[in-house]
Design an enzyme around this catalytic site. Sequence first.
Site, PDB file in Angstrom:
ATOM      1  N   ASP A   1       0.790  -1.231   0.000  1.00 43.55           N
ATOM      2  CA  ASP A   1       0.000   0.000   0.000  1.00 43.55           C
ATOM      3  C   ASP A   1       0.818   1.275   0.000  1.00 43.55           C
ATOM      4  OD1 ASP A   1       1.139   0.012   2.493  1.00 43.55           O
ATOM      5  OD2 ASP A   1      -0.686  -0.513   3.560  1.00 43.55           O
TER       6      ASP A   1
ATOM      7  N   GLU B   1      -0.530  -8.972  -1.294  1.00 41.72           N
ATOM      8  CA  GLU B   1      -1.208  -8.426  -0.113  1.00 41.72           C
ATOM      9  C   GLU B   1      -2.376  -7.521  -0.541  1.00 41.72           C
ATOM     10  OE1 GLU B   1       0.206  -5.383   2.905  1.00 41.72           O
ATOM     11  OE2 GLU B   1       0.888  -7.186   3.905  1.00 41.72           O
TER      12      GLU B   1
ATOM     13  N   GLU C   1      -2.421   5.110   2.777  1.00 39.82           N
ATOM     14  CA  GLU C   1      -2.337   3.708   2.349  1.00 39.82           C
ATOM     15  C   GLU C   1      -3.682   3.101   1.946  1.00 39.82           C
ATOM     16  OE1 GLU C   1      -0.864   4.975   5.056  1.00 39.82           O
ATOM     17  OE2 GLU C   1       1.281   4.717   4.672  1.00 39.82           O
TER      18      GLU C   1
ATOM     19  N   HIS D   1       5.454   5.212  13.230  1.00 40.68           N
ATOM     20  CA  HIS D   1       5.846   6.050  12.099  1.00 40.68           C
ATOM     21  C   HIS D   1       4.685   6.618  11.275  1.00 40.68           C
ATOM     22  CE1 HIS D   1       5.089   2.268   9.948  1.00 40.68           C
ATOM     23  NE2 HIS D   1       4.897   3.014   8.891  1.00 40.68           N
TER      24      HIS D   1
ATOM     25  N   ARG E   1       1.849   8.358   9.165  1.00 34.66           N
ATOM     26  CA  ARG E   1       1.559   9.758   8.849  1.00 34.66           C
ATOM     27  C   ARG E   1       0.364  10.314   9.631  1.00 34.66           C
ATOM     28  NH1 ARG E   1       3.876  11.820   3.789  1.00 34.66           N
ATOM     29  NH2 ARG E   1       5.309  10.104   3.529  1.00 34.66           N
TER      30      ARG E   1
ATOM     31  N   HIS F   1      12.184   5.121  13.538  1.00 32.71           N
ATOM     32  CA  HIS F   1      12.091   5.302  12.072  1.00 32.71           C
ATOM     33  C   HIS F   1      12.957   6.501  11.659  1.00 32.71           C
ATOM     34  CE1 HIS F   1      10.191   6.026   8.159  1.00 32.71           C
ATOM     35  NE2 HIS F   1       9.567   4.870   8.276  1.00 32.71           N
TER      36      HIS F   1
HETATM   37  C1  UD1 Z   1       6.387   4.811   3.966  1.00 35.33           C
HETATM   38  C2  UD1 Z   1       5.018   4.387   3.436  1.00 35.33           C
HETATM   39  C3  UD1 Z   1       4.221   3.697   4.519  1.00 35.33           C
HETATM   40  C4  UD1 Z   1       5.012   2.581   5.175  1.00 35.33           C
HETATM   41  C5  UD1 Z   1       6.353   3.110   5.637  1.00 35.33           C
HETATM   42  C6  UD1 Z   1       7.176   1.978   6.173  1.00 35.33           C
HETATM   43  C7  UD1 Z   1       3.988   5.834   1.730  1.00 35.33           C
HETATM   44  C8  UD1 Z   1       3.163   7.020   1.467  1.00 35.33           C
HETATM   45  N1  UD1 Z   1       4.267   5.553   3.029  1.00 35.33           N
HETATM   46  O1  UD1 Z   1       6.164   5.809   4.955  1.00 35.33           O
HETATM   47  O2  UD1 Z   1       3.029   3.154   3.958  1.00 35.33           O
HETATM   48  O3  UD1 Z   1       4.277   2.108   6.272  1.00 35.33           O
HETATM   49  O4  UD1 Z   1       7.037   3.697   4.527  1.00 35.33           O
HETATM   50  O5  UD1 Z   1       8.246   2.424   6.931  1.00 35.33           O
HETATM   51  O6  UD1 Z   1       4.385   5.155   0.818  1.00 35.33           O
HETATM   52  N2  UD1 Z   1      13.738   8.314   5.511  1.00 35.33           N
HETATM   53  C9  UD1 Z   1      15.118   8.244   5.547  1.00 35.33           C
HETATM   54  N3  UD1 Z   1      15.717   7.029   5.262  1.00 35.33           N
HETATM   55  C10 UD1 Z   1      15.006   5.911   4.950  1.00 35.33           C
HETATM   56  C11 UD1 Z   1      13.602   6.003   4.947  1.00 35.33           C
HETATM   57  C12 UD1 Z   1      12.993   7.213   5.211  1.00 35.33           C
HETATM   58  O7  UD1 Z   1      15.807   9.209   5.825  1.00 35.33           O
HETATM   59  O8  UD1 Z   1      15.611   4.858   4.691  1.00 35.33           O
HETATM   60  C13 UD1 Z   1      13.083   9.624   5.807  1.00 35.33           C
HETATM   61  C14 UD1 Z   1      13.202  10.629   4.651  1.00 35.33           C
HETATM   62  O9  UD1 Z   1      13.290  11.910   5.195  1.00 35.33           O
HETATM   63  C15 UD1 Z   1      11.860  10.469   3.924  1.00 35.33           C
HETATM   64  C16 UD1 Z   1      10.945  10.262   5.111  1.00 35.33           C
HETATM   65  O10 UD1 Z   1      11.675   9.420   5.992  1.00 35.33           O
HETATM   66  O11 UD1 Z   1      11.509  11.600   3.150  1.00 35.33           O
HETATM   67  C17 UD1 Z   1       9.599   9.665   4.804  1.00 35.33           C
HETATM   68  O12 UD1 Z   1       9.691   8.555   3.961  1.00 35.33           O
HETATM   69  P1  UD1 Z   1       8.410   8.126   3.081  1.00 35.33           P
HETATM   70  O13 UD1 Z   1       8.777   6.930   2.290  1.00 35.33           O
HETATM   71  O14 UD1 Z   1       7.862   9.304   2.355  1.00 35.33           O
HETATM   72  O15 UD1 Z   1       7.318   7.791   4.150  1.00 35.33           O
HETATM   73  P2  UD1 Z   1       7.283   6.829   5.399  1.00 35.33           P
HETATM   74  O16 UD1 Z   1       6.702   7.608   6.516  1.00 35.33           O
HETATM   75  O17 UD1 Z   1       8.600   6.175   5.580  1.00 35.33           O
HETATM   76  N1  UDP Z   2      11.289  -3.810  10.936  1.00 38.71           N
HETATM   77  C1  UDP Z   2      12.675  -3.924  10.810  1.00 38.71           C
HETATM   78  N2  UDP Z   2      13.470  -3.117  11.601  1.00 38.71           N
HETATM   79  C2  UDP Z   2      12.956  -2.211  12.478  1.00 38.71           C
HETATM   80  C3  UDP Z   2      11.542  -2.100  12.583  1.00 38.71           C
HETATM   81  C4  UDP Z   2      10.744  -2.906  11.787  1.00 38.71           C
HETATM   82  O1  UDP Z   2      13.172  -4.731  10.026  1.00 38.71           O
HETATM   83  O2  UDP Z   2      13.730  -1.537  13.164  1.00 38.71           O
HETATM   84  C5  UDP Z   2      10.418  -4.656  10.072  1.00 38.71           C
HETATM   85  C6  UDP Z   2       9.322  -5.411  10.775  1.00 38.71           C
HETATM   86  O3  UDP Z   2       9.765  -6.682  11.189  1.00 38.71           O
HETATM   87  C7  UDP Z   2       8.239  -5.491   9.715  1.00 38.71           C
HETATM   88  C8  UDP Z   2       8.469  -4.275   8.865  1.00 38.71           C
HETATM   89  O4  UDP Z   2       9.754  -3.776   9.207  1.00 38.71           O
HETATM   90  O5  UDP Z   2       8.384  -6.632   8.877  1.00 38.71           O
HETATM   91  C9  UDP Z   2       7.403  -3.241   9.105  1.00 38.71           C
HETATM   92  O6  UDP Z   2       7.775  -2.041   8.509  1.00 38.71           O
HETATM   93  P1  UDP Z   2       7.143  -0.656   8.913  1.00 38.71           P
HETATM   94  O7  UDP Z   2       6.614  -0.725  10.295  1.00 38.71           O
HETATM   95  O8  UDP Z   2       8.168   0.360   8.589  1.00 38.71           O
HETATM   96  O9  UDP Z   2       5.977  -0.498   7.839  1.00 38.71           O
HETATM   97  P2  UDP Z   2       4.438  -1.001   7.789  1.00 38.71           P
HETATM   98  O10 UDP Z   2       4.420  -2.464   7.961  1.00 38.71           O
HETATM   99  O11 UDP Z   2       3.713  -0.254   8.856  1.00 38.71           O
HETATM  100  O12 UDP Z   2       3.991  -0.557   6.443  1.00 38.71           O
END
Ligand code: UD1
Ligand code: UDP
Length: 386
Positions: A100, A122, A136, A213, A215, A246
């Site tokens: 998603d 999924e 999502e 984490h 939004r 995160h």
């Molecule tokens: C995204 C997904 C969310 C998922 C989550 C898992 C969307 C809209 N959201 O949210 O569904 O649950 O990932 O974690 O697709 N960042 C870093 N390094 C990283 C990752 C993120 O610095 O490796 C920071 C960056 O500033 C980035 C921000 O996190 O801009 C947000 O990342 P983004 O992918 O937009 O959204 P998530 O909140 O991570």
């Molecule tokens: N996870 C990980 N390291 C962490 C936290 C979570 O590998 O420090 C894994 C966790 O086991 C799960 C996945 O990340 O499989 C979930 O990701 P996240 O919570 O970022 O996204 P969501 O599932 O909410 O989309």
Amino acid sequence: MRTQKKKIAVIFGTRPDTIKLAPIILELRKHPHFRVVNIATAQHRQMLDQVLDVFGIKPDFDLNIMEPKQSLAKLTKNTIAGLDDILVETKPDMVLVQGDTTTTFVGSLAAFYRQIPVGHVEAGLRTQDKANPFPEEINRRLTSCIADIHFAPTSTAKRALLKEHIPAGHIVVTGNSVIDALRYSIKKVYRFSDHRLNEYVQEKRRIILLTMHRRENWGTPMIGACEAVRTLANRYQDDRFVFPVHLNPIVRDVVYPILGDLKNVILIEPLPYGDFVNVMARSYLILTDSGGVQEEGPSLGKPVLVLRKVTERPEAVQFGTVKLVGLEQKKITSAAKTLLDNSEAYRRMASATNPYGDGHASRRTVQALEHFFGYSKKKPSEFRPR
Ligand code: UD1
Ligand code: UDP
């Protein structure tokens, strides 16, 4: 005569979609009729690379689109432009997306524009509330409109798709591949890279594992949840609260000021998947707003308190291993106290259930692809929880 292999382009970009696609990529790699092209949008960077390392997956293409605090619109724009070029160059027979995220929806849209069939892993999770989870819920619905084959993790998800008039013949209940990933990674004996985690396990401390984490929880709700953790940490000084934070700066700016000074709360960088699931397996209790953790916790018999208003994963709530507590400070502390003080209440919640999978979702997914491409007459038998 040798038949040409079907080219399956797997598009991933964040931590969770990559964890859940990894076992499917590994299964496809072994198959004589399929060739995998790995396309990383790199919507996440460090958190994506951690997962790729664990599963030994190398992207054939990497868009490297992550930018700090990137808006959804900019993320969407950069992703679609980059993916279109790759799809034109590689001409896959199918695109696979998972879950998603923006990568999921935009990956399916890019494939649709080039008239490439889409498989959605999924599929069918719904809250029916477009603000929760945001964005999502809408990403999922839009992906369902586009997909040609829907890999539903559970029969509940299949029913949701049928209600939206997706033909039954296009849906396969596979179980969730996160359970395949979990089984690949859980070890009876495990050495953590962070020595404190080894110490807590050795000292038989109760570990309370936290992640946050989403939004829709940014701002006040997340502040409330962190305040609740602060209260709990002060009350249960012998326990250890482990919080891999995160990398999103918006999350870190809330978490560190509220929880950074407590001795029994350890705020750490996101853990590699192996470390994370192995600390989960050794935890007493989990507090999270994550989707994936809600699926993994029950499989390990760990009570999970979900910091959300609604969940698109109702199965474990029905089984009783997961409780939806929302984001009100008092509700979180009260639910956690019950489990930390009352061993009978804890025992009732801490039973291992597997409503999400049996570890064979990847095999079923690949069998369904064999059927889709006419290599086999039979669809796989559907996953049913025992
Ligand atoms: C995204 C997904 C969310 C998922 C989550 C898992 C969307 C809209 N959201 O949210 O569904 O649950 O990932 O974690 O697709 N960042 C870093 N390094 C990283 C990752 C993120 O610095 O490796 C920071 C960056 O500033 C980035 C921000 O996190 O801009 C947000 O990342 P983004 O992918 O937009 O959204 P998530 O909140 O991570
Ligand atoms: N996870 C990980 N390291 C962490 C936290 C979570 O590998 O420090 C894994 C966790 O086991 C799960 C996945 O990340 O499989 C979930 O990701 P996240 O919570 O970022 O996204 P969501 O599932 O909410 O989309």
